[in-house]
Design an enzyme around this catalytic site. Structure first.
Site, PDB file in Angstrom:
ATOM      1  N   SER A  58      13.082 103.946  34.892  1.00  0.00           N
ATOM      2  CA  SER A  58      13.163 102.486  34.958  1.00  0.00           C
ATOM      3  C   SER A  58      14.611 102.014  35.057  1.00  0.00           C
ATOM      4  O   SER A  58      15.541 102.690  34.612  1.00  0.00           O
ATOM      5  CB  SER A  58      12.527 101.860  33.709  1.00  0.00           C
ATOM      6  OG  SER A  58      11.203 102.307  33.537  1.00  0.00           O
TER       7      SER A  58
HETATM    8  N1  SAH Z   1       9.612 105.619  30.692  1.00  0.00           N
HETATM    9  C1  SAH Z   1       9.926 106.366  31.891  1.00  0.00           C
HETATM   10  C2  SAH Z   1       9.449 105.630  33.126  1.00  0.00           C
HETATM   11  C3  SAH Z   1       8.706 106.558  34.004  1.00  0.00           C
HETATM   12  S1  SAH Z   1       7.755 105.856  35.325  1.00  0.00           S
HETATM   13  C4  SAH Z   1      11.394 106.708  31.953  1.00  0.00           C
HETATM   14  O1  SAH Z   1      12.169 106.237  31.098  1.00  0.00           O
HETATM   15  O2  SAH Z   1      11.804 107.492  32.819  1.00  0.00           O
HETATM   16  C5  SAH Z   1       6.145 105.815  34.617  1.00  0.00           C
HETATM   17  C6  SAH Z   1       5.573 107.124  34.174  1.00  0.00           C
HETATM   18  O3  SAH Z   1       4.250 106.854  33.704  1.00  0.00           O
HETATM   19  C7  SAH Z   1       5.424 108.195  35.259  1.00  0.00           C
HETATM   20  O4  SAH Z   1       6.057 109.367  34.852  1.00  0.00           O
HETATM   21  C8  SAH Z   1       3.915 108.383  35.366  1.00  0.00           C
HETATM   22  O5  SAH Z   1       3.531 109.725  35.647  1.00  0.00           O
HETATM   23  C9  SAH Z   1       3.455 107.969  33.991  1.00  0.00           C
HETATM   24  N2  SAH Z   1       2.041 107.600  33.903  1.00  0.00           N
HETATM   25  C10 SAH Z   1       1.296 106.879  34.785  1.00  0.00           C
HETATM   26  N3  SAH Z   1       0.034 106.746  34.328  1.00  0.00           N
HETATM   27  C11 SAH Z   1      -0.023 107.394  33.132  1.00  0.00           C
HETATM   28  C12 SAH Z   1      -1.054 107.625  32.173  1.00  0.00           C
HETATM   29  N4  SAH Z   1      -2.299 107.169  32.340  1.00  0.00           N
HETATM   30  N5  SAH Z   1      -0.744 108.340  31.066  1.00  0.00           N
HETATM   31  C13 SAH Z   1       0.505 108.823  30.869  1.00  0.00           C
HETATM   32  N6  SAH Z   1       1.506 108.643  31.735  1.00  0.00           N
HETATM   33  C14 SAH Z   1       1.257 107.936  32.856  1.00  0.00           C
END
Ligand code: SAH
Length: 226
Positions: free
Chosen positions: A75
């Site tokens: 993010s």
């Molecule tokens: N907080 C992260 C942002 C990553 S983007 C950071 O600081 O880098 C969002 C993430 O959510 C992705 O890695 C994606 O695989 C995950 N995601 C999407 N749906 C999900 C679910 N149902 N359960 C767990 N993770 C999920």
């Protein structure tokens, strides 16, 4: 709080990963309205360049989202700051659940602030890399490879829940795992029309809802992959 981090010279960085570019990012965040010094300090200290591919390290302190593989992104620092500030705003949460570990950066910021962090990721490959980063920084973060839409019932209730992928509607299972007085921050809405929501579960079980602005997140998906 920040003392929880075990920083090596490579984490402290230099040039495009060093103090001056980080200070510039912090000034950007302040200009954007982020005022919580604890949050700004954590973002200044956690080495974001260690949470992206080496080829992108020189862009880690720009205020942008960056690709982390598997079509996912780390993010934007402003969004991390805004969500973290919203979680900490009133009350002093201790146990926090994150759905969507991704690079591990948001979880590391929360852990650096002294919170007990539980994080769930559906893509095994991303989670394994994030775990290596937590270990290298000496951060104690509990993590699980699972579909985070079911939350983490065995560890509930949580004082705070942060969802870092967008769902068309609020996930009831997550609200149920929130302690009275607890806060949930999540992007909700269809692609192109997402709003960041802050929900507070009042002592009587009622929900207070606040909109924090338009955001762009990758979708919250069902199921798990390796
Ligand atoms: N907080 C992260 C942002 C990553 S983007 C950071 O600081 O880098 C969002 C993430 O959510 C992705 O890695 C994606 O695989 C995950 N995601 C999407 N749906 C999900 C679910 N149902 N359960 C767990 N993770 C999920």
């Amino acid at each position: 709080m920040i003392a929880r981090l075990r920083l090596q010279p490579a984490d402290v960085g230099m040039g495009l990963t060093g103090q001056r570019v980080r200070d510039r990012l912090i000034e950007d965040l302040r200009a954007g309205g982020i005022a919580d010094e604890r949050v700004l300090n954590a973002i200044r200290t956690v080495p974001r360049h260690q949470f992206v591919d080496e080829a992108l390290a020189s862009r880690a302190y720009e205020n942008n989202a960056l690709p982390i593989g598997h079509g996912q992104t780390i993010s934007q620092p402003y969004v991390v700051a805004k969500m973290t500030e919203a979680l900490l705003r009133d009350g002093s949460p201790q146990r926090v659940l994150e759905v969507g570990t991704g690079s591990g950066y948001q979880a590391a910021v929360l852990a650096a602030l002294g919170l007990d962090v539980f994080t769930v990721e559906r893509i095994g490959d991303l989670l394994r890399t994030a775990r290596k980063r937590f270990r290298a920084l000496g951060l104690h973060v509990r993590s699980k490879h699972d579909d985070g839409r079911i939350g983490w019932p065995e560890q509930a209730p949580f004082d705070a829940i942060i969802v870092t992928a967008a769902a068309p509607a609020l996930v009831d299972a997550l609200l149920e795992q929130l302690a009275p007085g607890g806060v949930l921050v999540a992007p909700v809405g269809a692609t192109g029309a997402q709003t960041l929501l802050r929900l507070r579960k009042e002592a009587d079980g009622g929900i207070t809802r606040e909109e924090l602005g338009a955001v762009v997140f990758v979708p919250l998906l069902s199921g798990m992959i390796d």
